[in-house]
Structure formats: C-alpha cells, structure tokens
Design a protein around this motif. Structure first.
Motif: not given
Length: 383
Positions: A272-279, A263-270, A251-261
């Motif tokens: 505003q991202c499509s549901k498929n991209l979020q999944l 923050k640093y990997g996707i220029p669009t705010p969460k 859980f801790a690494s997942f929450e951190t990794i997703v937050e970093m993705i």
C-alpha cells in the motif's frame, strides 16, 4: 516530464517481456505457475484453452508491464531473470563508473600510503600530477567489469534464492530465510567474480602505475604480455575473499533491514506504500548495508590492490608490508563512504528498474509459512 505511452514502451527492452498470445499450448499446459487473471481474461488470453485445462493453477504470480496490455512478466520466468540481469548491469556498472575518482584515490592510498596520506591530499596529488582527466583513469575496465559482475550478481541471486527456497520448502524457507539469502548471494558472487577478475586486474594496474597504459584497450594486451593470460586471475582468491563476504552482507543485511523498516518504521503495509516511498526504503536499506559490507570486506580489498599492483607479489608479502592493522584499516574511512553510497545507489537503481518494468521492489515481505493442517474430525462412536 512524464513519458508518453509510446516513448515509455520504447525505453523498455522488448526481450524482457513475453506475449501471452505467443505462448505455445505445451508451455501453458506444462507450466507450474500460471496467470493470476480473472477466468474470463485468462480464457480470452489463451483462446479459451486455459480455463478448460485441469492442470492450470490460477493462483500464480504474474506482473503486468507498465501500460502494455497483453504483455506480462511472470515471476521466476526466463523474462523475470533477464529483467533482473539487465537491472544488475545498470545498477553495478553505472555506479562503479561514477565513483571512479574515489576508487582511484582509495587504491593509491592502499598501494603508496606515504605519498597518498589522506583523502584530501590524495585528490591533490592526482590533480597536480595528472590533471582533472586523471580522476577517471581506468573508467572503461571499471564499467565493463562491474557491468558483467552486476549481471551475474543480481541475476543469479534471484535464481539461487528461489532455488534454495524450493529445496527448503515453504516452512523452512520462512524460518531460515537469512540462511537462504546468505547461500544465494554467496553462490551468485562466485560466478560474478569470475566475470569481474580480468577487468579488475587491468583496472588496478592502470590506476596505480602511471604510464602503464591509458585504459582497457592498450592495458589488457600489455597486462597479458607481462603476466600471461593466467595472470588475469592471479587475484581471484583474494577477490573472492573480498567480494563473497561483501555480497553476503550486502544482500542478507539489505533484506533484513528493509523488512524491519516496513515492520517497525512504516505503519502502512508495503503493497500500500507509494513506489517513491518503496524506492526510498531501498536506498536507505542499501546504504546501511553498504557500511557493513565495507567493514567486512576491507582486508581482502587491500590484498587485491596490493597483489594486482606488484608483479609476483604474494599474500605474505602484503601482510608483511601492510601489517595486520594496516590490512584492516588503511583506506577504510574512504571505503565506508564510497561503498555506503555505492550500495545505496545500486539498490535504488536496481529496484527503480524493476518498478519501471512492472516488477515489485526487493525485500520487505517475509515468506509465509504454510498453515498447519487441521486435525481430522471423527464422529463419536455409537454406543
């Protein structure tokens, strides 16, 4: 093929939603969170009483269920926790059952490394001795046990994460969010393993001792007759030793990794991202987290398999037979593949179910610290 409105609604368990019109006035007046609807919509939904009540705050977080006007899931409400619990059942039960063949080979490699020397040879031995049906031996206790564990793991994690965040307050919850993830997941896993342990004991015995039983129905009473009822919990300590670090990392690494993705990997705010991209982000974050989970929890996994296979065995016996190096490495490559795929799939299924019922995916948005209060402005003293 797209689901029709009526068929999509029929697939969603009705107990996950509470109708706005069914809320009593006392519940409305005493609830801290309320509806984030417009004043006119809130007044219509609550028969005009919500707008007139000074105790109702209109800034709460309420998620509409998909295409169901008049029905909502309110964040951190009983319906929200029921949805997370049901998603956990699907997430853990189905995925663990699907990887039963891998788990079967892994357990036998841990118990009898001279016979099951590698992943490929392990599958070959099982195929020769037990046929294709042998690959799914123990699937029933796997499905039941990990469904119960998933319900407690995800449901209580959401509860404890909110509970500890409330205790810490907004500022410290944002500052020490990783500690909250760790504490919440550890607390949830303690409860989840109590539900899992009896099924895990029967599963390991069925999978590693051919002829012991065909499955859960005959294996459970035979195990109790042999070991006693308390024998079902003989492996609870090493199970906690395996699962609590695993879940904290998960859980801790997942929450951190997703937050970093985000923050640093996707220029669009969460949002505003499509549901498929979020999944997709959920699956990727879950897979990477699963690799860390496998490494951290593997020694205890070897202990659980050893203790549940041998009657009267102790932790000392396991260390003596396996050795410290074997305790940390035996079966590890297979478990990394299995747990990485498993954890990625679990987060994908869990968040897909949350999206299906109208809830946001997990992670990606750090709690915001409250703004510092403005310094009071004083009028200059008159001469």
């Amino acid at each position: 093929m797209a689901l029709s409105e009526s068929s999509k609604q029929s697939l969603i368990p009705t107990f996950l939603y509470s109708s706005v019109n069914s809320l009593s006035l006392d519940r409305v007046l005493n609830a801290k969170p309320t509806f984030a609807a417009s004043p006119s919509a809130a007044a219509a939904a609550l028969d005009g009483r919500a707008a007139a009540s000074p105790s109702i705050n209109t800034r709460s977080f309420v998620i509409p269920s998909p295409n169901e006007p008049g029905r909502k899931i309110e964040m951190y409400s009983p319906e929200f926790y029921r949805a997370c619990t049901f998603g956990g059942i699907l997430s853990c039960g189905l995925t663990h059952m699907a990887v039963t063949p891998l788990d079967l080979v892994k357990c036998n490699m841990q118990i009898d490394p001279t016979k099951y020397k590698s992943i490929s040879s392990g599958f070959g031995v099982l195929l020769r001795e037990q046929g294709v049906r042998g690959f799914f031996r123990g699937w029933v206790p796997t499905l039941l046990g990990y469904s119960a564990q998933g319900a407690c793991k995800f449901g209580f994690y959401e509860f404890f994460k909110k509970y500890y965040s409330d205790i810490a307050g907004p500022e410290y919850a944002a500052k020490y969010k990783t500690l909250i993830y760790l504490a919440g997941s550890a607390s949830a896993e303690v409860i989840a393993d109590v539900a899992l342990c009896p099924f895990e004991a029967v599963k390991v015995r069925v999978q590693t001792q051919p002829g012991f039983a065909r499955g859960m129905a005959d294996g459970f009473p035979k195990f109790v007759k042999s070991e006693g009822a308390l024998g079902l919990y003989k492996g609870i300590a090493p199970l906690w030793g395996r699962q609590i670090p695993y879940t904290m990392m998960k859980f801790a690494s997942f929450e951190t990794i997703v937050e970093m993705i985000y923050k640093y990997g996707i220029p669009t705010p969460k949002d505003q991202c499509s549901k498929n991209l979020q999944l997709g982000v959920s699956f990727a974050g879950g897979y990477v987290a699963g690799v860390f989970c496998a490494i951290v929890s593997h020694p205890a996994d070897n202990l659980v398999s050893f203790l549940n296979n041998a009657k009267g065995a102790t932790v000392g016996d396991a260390v003596k037979k396996l050795g410290w190096w074997g305790l940390f490495t035996r079966g590890l490559p297979l478990r990394i593949v299995m747990i990485g795929t498993l954890t990625g799939a679990q987060w994908g299924i869990y968040d897909a179910f949350k999206v299906f019922v109208g809830l946001p995916t997990t992670g990606g948005v750090s709690p915001a610290a409250p703004a510092a209060p403005a310094a009071p402005v004083t009028a200059p003293a008159k001469a």
